[in-house]
Scaffold this motif. Structure first.
Motif, PDB file in Angstrom:
ATOM      1  N   ILE A 145       0.828  -1.207   0.000  1.00  0.00           N
ATOM      2  CA  ILE A 145       0.000   0.000   0.000  1.00  0.00           C
ATOM      3  C   ILE A 145       0.865   1.262   0.000  1.00  0.00           C
ATOM      4  CG2 ILE A 145      -1.700   1.331   1.306  1.00  0.00           C
ATOM      5  CD1 ILE A 145      -2.870  -1.290   2.284  1.00  0.00           C
ATOM      6  N   PHE A 146       1.930   1.235   0.818  1.00  0.00           N
ATOM      7  CA  PHE A 146       2.781   2.421   0.952  1.00  0.00           C
ATOM      8  C   PHE A 146       4.154   2.161   0.348  1.00  0.00           C
ATOM      9  CE2 PHE A 146      -0.068   2.162   4.692  1.00  0.00           C
ATOM     10  CZ  PHE A 146      -0.905   3.208   4.361  1.00  0.00           C
ATOM     11  N   TYR A 147       4.150   1.551  -0.839  1.00  0.00           N
ATOM     12  CA  TYR A 147       5.411   1.172  -1.478  1.00  0.00           C
ATOM     13  C   TYR A 147       6.266   2.379  -1.820  1.00  0.00           C
ATOM     14  CZ  TYR A 147       8.733  -1.035  -4.612  1.00  0.00           C
ATOM     15  OH  TYR A 147       9.892  -1.477  -5.196  1.00  0.00           O
ATOM     16  N   ASP A 148       5.633   3.510  -2.128  1.00  0.00           N
ATOM     17  CA  ASP A 148       6.398   4.694  -2.513  1.00  0.00           C
ATOM     18  C   ASP A 148       7.338   5.141  -1.405  1.00  0.00           C
ATOM     19  OD1 ASP A 148       4.155   5.258  -0.985  1.00  0.00           O
ATOM     20  OD2 ASP A 148       3.982   7.314  -1.743  1.00  0.00           O
ATOM     21  N   LYS A 149       6.932   4.948  -0.148  1.00  0.00           N
ATOM     22  CA  LYS A 149       7.786   5.329   0.979  1.00  0.00           C
ATOM     23  C   LYS A 149       8.580   4.144   1.519  1.00  0.00           C
ATOM     24  CE  LYS A 149       5.087   9.230   2.769  1.00  0.00           C
ATOM     25  NZ  LYS A 149       4.355   9.759   3.940  1.00  0.00           N
TER      26      LYS A 149
END
Length: 339
Positions: A145-149
Protein backbone atom coordinates in the motif's frame (compact mmCIF):
# COMPACT_ATOMS: atom_id res chain seq x y z
CA UNK A 1 25.33 -22.70 40.42
CA UNK A 2 26.44 -22.89 36.79
CA UNK A 3 22.83 -22.58 35.66
CA UNK A 4 22.34 -19.39 37.68
CA UNK A 5 25.56 -17.93 36.29
CA UNK A 6 24.47 -18.78 32.74
CA UNK A 7 21.04 -17.18 33.29
CA UNK A 8 22.64 -14.04 34.70
CA UNK A 9 25.01 -13.92 31.73
CA UNK A 10 22.11 -14.08 29.27
CA UNK A 11 20.28 -11.26 31.06
CA UNK A 12 23.41 -9.09 31.05
CA UNK A 13 24.11 -9.97 27.42
CA UNK A 14 20.75 -8.77 26.11
CA UNK A 15 20.87 -5.75 28.40
CA UNK A 16 24.29 -4.90 26.99
CA UNK A 17 22.91 -5.11 23.44
CA UNK A 18 20.17 -2.64 24.35
CA UNK A 19 22.64 -0.25 25.99
CA UNK A 20 24.86 -0.52 22.92
CA UNK A 21 22.04 0.61 20.63
CA UNK A 22 21.21 3.47 22.99
CA UNK A 23 24.85 4.57 22.96
CA UNK A 24 25.05 4.39 19.15
CA UNK A 25 22.03 6.67 18.82
CA UNK A 26 22.83 9.15 21.58
CA UNK A 27 26.43 9.74 20.52
CA UNK A 28 25.17 11.26 17.26
CA UNK A 29 22.95 13.80 19.03
CA UNK A 30 23.94 17.29 19.96
CA UNK A 31 23.28 18.72 23.40
CA UNK A 32 20.31 20.71 22.06
CA UNK A 33 18.79 17.57 20.54
CA UNK A 34 19.13 15.74 23.87
CA UNK A 35 17.32 18.64 25.56
CA UNK A 36 14.52 18.37 22.96
CA UNK A 37 14.06 14.69 23.78
CA UNK A 38 13.96 15.42 27.50
CA UNK A 39 11.45 18.27 27.02
CA UNK A 40 9.25 15.91 24.98
CA UNK A 41 9.19 13.53 27.93
CA UNK A 42 8.38 16.27 30.42
CA UNK A 43 5.59 17.84 28.33
CA UNK A 44 4.02 14.62 27.00
CA UNK A 45 0.30 13.99 27.49
CA UNK A 46 0.46 10.89 29.67
CA UNK A 47 -3.30 10.38 29.53
CA UNK A 48 -2.89 8.93 26.04
CA UNK A 49 -0.14 6.63 27.32
CA UNK A 50 -2.62 5.36 29.90
CA UNK A 51 -5.07 4.65 27.06
CA UNK A 52 -2.30 2.75 25.26
CA UNK A 53 -1.65 0.66 28.37
CA UNK A 54 -5.36 -0.18 28.70
CA UNK A 55 -5.45 -1.28 25.06
CA UNK A 56 -2.39 -3.43 25.71
CA UNK A 57 -4.04 -5.16 28.67
CA UNK A 58 -7.17 -5.77 26.58
CA UNK A 59 -5.07 -7.37 23.84
CA UNK A 60 -3.62 -9.79 26.41
CA UNK A 61 -7.12 -10.63 27.69
CA UNK A 62 -8.10 -11.56 24.13
CA UNK A 63 -4.89 -13.57 23.81
CA UNK A 64 -5.93 -15.52 26.92
CA UNK A 65 -9.39 -16.13 25.40
CA UNK A 66 -7.78 -17.42 22.21
CA UNK A 67 -5.53 -19.70 24.23
CA UNK A 68 -8.56 -21.13 26.02
CA UNK A 69 -10.19 -21.92 22.67
CA UNK A 70 -7.07 -23.91 21.68
CA UNK A 71 -7.03 -25.85 24.93
CA UNK A 72 -10.77 -26.67 24.89
CA UNK A 73 -10.63 -29.36 22.12
CA UNK A 74 -8.11 -31.25 24.28
CA UNK A 75 -10.67 -31.45 27.07
CA UNK A 76 -9.34 -28.59 29.22
CA UNK A 77 -11.38 -25.55 30.26
CA UNK A 78 -9.08 -23.33 32.35
CA UNK A 79 -10.42 -20.22 34.06
CA UNK A 80 -9.83 -16.99 32.14
CA UNK A 81 -8.22 -15.38 35.20
CA UNK A 82 -5.64 -18.18 35.26
CA UNK A 83 -4.83 -18.07 31.55
CA UNK A 84 -4.63 -14.27 31.60
CA UNK A 85 -2.34 -14.37 34.64
CA UNK A 86 -0.22 -17.03 32.94
CA UNK A 87 0.11 -14.87 29.83
CA UNK A 88 1.19 -11.81 31.83
CA UNK A 89 3.63 -13.79 33.98
CA UNK A 90 5.03 -15.23 30.75
CA UNK A 91 5.59 -11.76 29.31
CA UNK A 92 7.21 -10.74 32.59
CA UNK A 93 9.59 -13.70 32.32
CA UNK A 94 10.38 -12.77 28.72
CA UNK A 95 11.66 -9.37 29.84
CA UNK A 96 14.43 -11.24 31.67
CA UNK A 97 15.27 -14.10 29.32
CA UNK A 98 14.18 -14.76 25.72
CA UNK A 99 11.71 -17.63 25.22
CA UNK A 100 11.46 -18.17 28.98
CA UNK A 101 7.92 -16.78 28.93
CA UNK A 102 6.51 -19.60 26.81
CA UNK A 103 7.69 -22.21 29.31
CA UNK A 104 6.66 -20.10 32.30
CA UNK A 105 3.06 -19.56 31.19
CA UNK A 106 2.67 -23.28 30.56
CA UNK A 107 4.11 -23.98 33.99
CA UNK A 108 1.51 -21.68 35.57
CA UNK A 109 -1.36 -23.57 33.90
CA UNK A 110 0.22 -26.87 34.88
CA UNK A 111 0.27 -25.77 38.50
CA UNK A 112 -3.22 -24.24 38.78
CA UNK A 113 -5.19 -26.06 36.06
CA UNK A 114 -3.28 -29.39 35.91
CA UNK A 115 -2.75 -29.10 32.15
CA UNK A 116 0.28 -31.12 30.95
CA UNK A 117 3.21 -28.95 29.91
CA UNK A 118 3.68 -30.72 26.59
CA UNK A 119 0.14 -30.07 25.40
CA UNK A 120 -0.08 -26.48 26.56
CA UNK A 121 3.36 -25.71 25.09
CA UNK A 122 2.20 -27.14 21.77
CA UNK A 123 -0.71 -24.68 21.70
CA UNK A 124 1.69 -21.82 22.53
CA UNK A 125 3.88 -22.80 19.58
CA UNK A 126 0.82 -22.83 17.34
CA UNK A 127 -0.13 -19.40 18.71
CA UNK A 128 3.30 -18.02 17.85
CA UNK A 129 3.08 -19.48 14.36
CA UNK A 130 -0.32 -17.87 13.80
CA UNK A 131 0.98 -14.52 15.04
CA UNK A 132 3.88 -14.81 12.63
CA UNK A 133 1.49 -15.48 9.74
CA UNK A 134 -0.65 -12.46 10.64
CA UNK A 135 2.45 -10.29 11.04
CA UNK A 136 3.86 -11.38 7.67
CA UNK A 137 0.51 -10.69 5.98
CA UNK A 138 0.20 -7.22 7.52
CA UNK A 139 3.84 -6.45 6.72
CA UNK A 140 3.47 -7.18 3.01
CA UNK A 141 0.10 -5.41 2.84
CA UNK A 142 1.72 -2.39 4.43
CA UNK A 143 4.64 -2.61 2.01
CA UNK A 144 2.34 -2.84 -1.01
CA UNK A 145 0.00 0.00 0.00
CA UNK A 146 2.78 2.42 0.95
CA UNK A 147 5.41 1.17 -1.48
CA UNK A 148 6.40 4.69 -2.51
CA UNK A 149 7.79 5.33 0.98
CA UNK A 150 8.50 1.97 2.53
CA UNK A 151 9.63 0.09 -0.58
CA UNK A 152 12.32 2.60 -1.43
CA UNK A 153 13.45 2.82 2.20
CA UNK A 154 13.60 -0.97 2.62
CA UNK A 155 15.54 -1.38 -0.63
CA UNK A 156 18.10 1.34 0.14
CA UNK A 157 18.55 0.75 3.88
CA UNK A 158 18.19 -3.04 4.18
CA UNK A 159 18.18 -5.05 0.96
CA UNK A 160 20.95 -3.30 -1.02
CA UNK A 161 23.45 -3.04 1.89
CA UNK A 162 23.01 -6.74 2.68
CA UNK A 163 23.37 -7.74 -0.98
CA UNK A 164 26.51 -5.64 -1.38
CA UNK A 165 27.99 -6.98 1.83
CA UNK A 166 27.63 -10.57 0.70
CA UNK A 167 28.43 -9.64 -2.93
CA UNK A 168 25.43 -11.53 -4.17
CA UNK A 169 23.11 -10.11 -6.77
CA UNK A 170 19.98 -11.78 -5.55
CA UNK A 171 20.28 -11.33 -1.80
CA UNK A 172 16.74 -12.57 -1.16
CA UNK A 173 17.49 -16.00 -2.64
CA UNK A 174 20.74 -16.18 -0.67
CA UNK A 175 19.10 -15.47 2.67
CA UNK A 176 16.34 -17.97 1.99
CA UNK A 177 18.67 -20.67 0.69
CA UNK A 178 21.06 -20.83 3.66
CA UNK A 179 18.39 -21.54 6.36
CA UNK A 180 16.76 -24.08 4.04
CA UNK A 181 20.07 -25.94 3.57
CA UNK A 182 20.78 -25.90 7.31
CA UNK A 183 17.30 -27.25 8.10
CA UNK A 184 17.62 -29.95 5.41
CA UNK A 185 21.05 -31.03 6.70
CA UNK A 186 19.76 -31.29 10.27
CA UNK A 187 16.76 -33.34 9.10
CA UNK A 188 19.04 -35.77 7.19
CA UNK A 189 21.42 -36.17 10.16
CA UNK A 190 18.46 -36.78 12.47
CA UNK A 191 17.12 -39.54 10.24
CA UNK A 192 20.52 -41.21 9.80
CA UNK A 193 21.52 -41.19 13.48
CA UNK A 194 18.03 -41.45 14.98
CA UNK A 195 18.60 -44.83 16.62
CA UNK A 196 21.87 -43.72 18.22
CA UNK A 197 20.50 -40.55 19.78
CA UNK A 198 16.91 -41.51 20.60
CA UNK A 199 17.84 -42.27 24.22
CA UNK A 200 19.37 -38.82 24.79
CA UNK A 201 17.49 -36.30 26.97
CA UNK A 202 17.71 -33.59 24.29
CA UNK A 203 16.19 -35.90 21.68
CA UNK A 204 13.34 -36.86 24.01
CA UNK A 205 12.62 -33.20 24.81
CA UNK A 206 12.55 -32.26 21.13
CA UNK A 207 10.27 -35.21 20.43
CA UNK A 208 7.94 -34.11 23.23
CA UNK A 209 7.84 -30.57 21.83
CA UNK A 210 7.01 -31.85 18.33
CA UNK A 211 4.24 -34.05 19.71
CA UNK A 212 2.89 -31.09 21.66
CA UNK A 213 3.01 -28.94 18.52
CA UNK A 214 1.07 -31.63 16.67
CA UNK A 215 -1.56 -31.62 19.43
CA UNK A 216 -1.76 -27.85 19.06
CA UNK A 217 -2.30 -28.10 15.29
CA UNK A 218 -4.94 -30.77 15.87
CA UNK A 219 -6.68 -28.47 18.34
CA UNK A 220 -6.95 -25.74 15.67
CA UNK A 221 -8.93 -28.10 13.43
CA UNK A 222 -11.29 -28.98 16.31
CA UNK A 223 -12.09 -25.47 17.54
CA UNK A 224 -15.84 -25.11 18.13
CA UNK A 225 -15.98 -21.48 17.00
CA UNK A 226 -13.39 -21.00 14.24
CA UNK A 227 -14.62 -17.55 13.23
CA UNK A 228 -14.32 -16.35 16.83
CA UNK A 229 -10.79 -17.76 16.91
CA UNK A 230 -9.88 -15.87 13.70
CA UNK A 231 -11.52 -12.72 15.08
CA UNK A 232 -9.44 -12.97 18.25
CA UNK A 233 -6.24 -13.45 16.21
CA UNK A 234 -6.93 -10.33 14.15
CA UNK A 235 -8.19 -8.30 17.11
CA UNK A 236 -4.93 -8.86 19.00
CA UNK A 237 -2.99 -7.15 16.21
CA UNK A 238 -5.62 -4.46 15.77
CA UNK A 239 -5.23 -3.54 19.44
CA UNK A 240 -1.44 -3.53 19.01
CA UNK A 241 -2.02 -1.09 16.17
CA UNK A 242 -4.27 1.15 18.30
CA UNK A 243 -1.68 1.10 21.10
CA UNK A 244 0.76 2.81 18.76
CA UNK A 245 -1.77 5.10 17.11
CA UNK A 246 -2.98 6.70 20.37
CA UNK A 247 0.64 7.38 21.34
CA UNK A 248 0.77 9.94 18.51
CA UNK A 249 -1.40 12.24 20.61
CA UNK A 250 1.09 12.34 23.47
CA UNK A 251 3.18 14.90 21.56
CA UNK A 252 2.03 17.86 19.41
CA UNK A 253 4.81 17.09 16.91
CA UNK A 254 3.28 13.67 16.11
CA UNK A 255 -0.43 14.30 16.71
CA UNK A 256 -1.07 14.89 12.98
CA UNK A 257 0.22 11.46 11.91
CA UNK A 258 -2.34 9.18 10.30
CA UNK A 259 -3.18 5.46 10.32
CA UNK A 260 -0.52 4.69 7.69
CA UNK A 261 2.27 5.85 10.00
CA UNK A 262 0.90 3.74 12.88
CA UNK A 263 0.87 0.62 10.68
CA UNK A 264 4.46 1.26 9.57
CA UNK A 265 5.60 1.68 13.18
CA UNK A 266 3.79 -1.50 14.20
CA UNK A 267 5.53 -3.53 11.49
CA UNK A 268 9.07 -2.18 11.85
CA UNK A 269 8.84 -1.80 15.63
CA UNK A 270 7.81 -5.46 15.97
CA UNK A 271 10.97 -6.47 14.12
CA UNK A 272 13.02 -4.56 16.70
CA UNK A 273 11.28 -6.38 19.55
CA UNK A 274 11.98 -9.73 17.87
CA UNK A 275 15.64 -8.96 17.13
CA UNK A 276 16.55 -7.66 20.62
CA UNK A 277 14.88 -9.02 23.74
CA UNK A 278 12.07 -6.65 24.67
CA UNK A 279 13.24 -4.16 22.05
CA UNK A 280 15.34 -2.26 24.61
CA UNK A 281 17.44 0.38 22.89
CA UNK A 282 16.67 -0.66 19.34
CA UNK A 283 12.88 -0.11 19.40
CA UNK A 284 13.04 3.70 19.93
CA UNK A 285 15.78 3.92 17.29
CA UNK A 286 13.64 2.05 14.74
CA UNK A 287 10.64 4.25 15.56
CA UNK A 288 12.76 7.38 15.03
CA UNK A 289 14.17 6.04 11.76
CA UNK A 290 10.73 5.08 10.43
CA UNK A 291 9.17 8.43 11.36
CA UNK A 292 11.77 10.18 9.21
CA UNK A 293 9.69 8.90 6.28
CA UNK A 294 6.84 11.03 7.61
CA UNK A 295 9.01 14.14 8.08
CA UNK A 296 9.22 13.82 11.87
CA UNK A 297 12.61 15.01 13.22
CA UNK A 298 14.77 12.31 14.74
CA UNK A 299 14.60 13.74 18.27
CA UNK A 300 10.80 13.66 18.41
CA UNK A 301 10.67 10.22 16.83
CA UNK A 302 13.14 8.91 19.38
CA UNK A 303 11.16 10.48 22.23
CA UNK A 304 7.95 8.89 20.96
CA UNK A 305 9.66 5.52 20.72
CA UNK A 306 10.87 5.72 24.30
CA UNK A 307 7.46 6.88 25.56
CA UNK A 308 5.70 3.95 23.91
CA UNK A 309 8.33 1.41 24.93
CA UNK A 310 8.40 2.60 28.55
CA UNK A 311 4.60 2.55 28.87
CA UNK A 312 4.23 -0.98 27.53
CA UNK A 313 7.19 -2.33 29.49
CA UNK A 314 5.81 -0.88 32.73
CA UNK A 315 2.42 -2.40 31.87
CA UNK A 316 3.97 -5.86 31.46
CA UNK A 317 6.12 -5.60 34.60
CA UNK A 318 3.35 -4.26 36.86
CA UNK A 319 0.58 -6.53 35.54
CA UNK A 320 2.92 -9.53 35.58
CA UNK A 321 3.98 -8.90 39.18
CA UNK A 322 0.38 -8.35 40.31
CA UNK A 323 -0.64 -11.61 38.60
CA UNK A 324 2.28 -13.40 40.23
CA UNK A 325 1.17 -12.22 43.68
CA UNK A 326 -2.61 -12.62 43.29
CA UNK A 327 -2.71 -15.90 41.39
CA UNK A 328 -1.99 -18.18 44.39
CA UNK A 329 -4.32 -16.11 46.59
CA UNK A 330 -7.21 -16.34 44.11
CA UNK A 331 -6.80 -20.06 43.59
CA UNK A 332 -6.38 -20.71 47.33
CA UNK A 333 -9.66 -18.86 47.94
CA UNK A 334 -11.33 -21.03 45.31
CA UNK A 335 -10.10 -24.21 47.00
CA UNK A 336 -11.40 -23.06 50.41
CA UNK A 337 -14.76 -22.17 48.85
CA UNK A 338 -15.10 -25.70 47.40
CA UNK A 339 -14.22 -27.22 50.76
Amino acid sequence: MRRNIFSAFKILFFLAIGIFFIWIFLRKLTLDQKHEIWDSFINANYLWLLVSIILGILSHVIRALRWNSLLEPMGYKPKLKNTFSAVMIGYLANTALPRLGEVTRCGVLNKYEKIPMGKSFGTVMVERSLDLVVFAGLFFINLMIFYDKLGLYFREKVFNPMSERFQFENGAIFFLLIPALVFLSMAVLLLVYRRKIQHLTLYLKIKELLIGFWHGLWAVTKIRKPFTFIFHSLMIWFLYYLMIYVCFFTMPQTSHLGPDAALSLLMFGSIGIIVVQGGIGIYPAIIAETLLLYNIPTTYGYALGWLGWTAQTLMIVITGLVSLVLLPVINKTKIHAKT
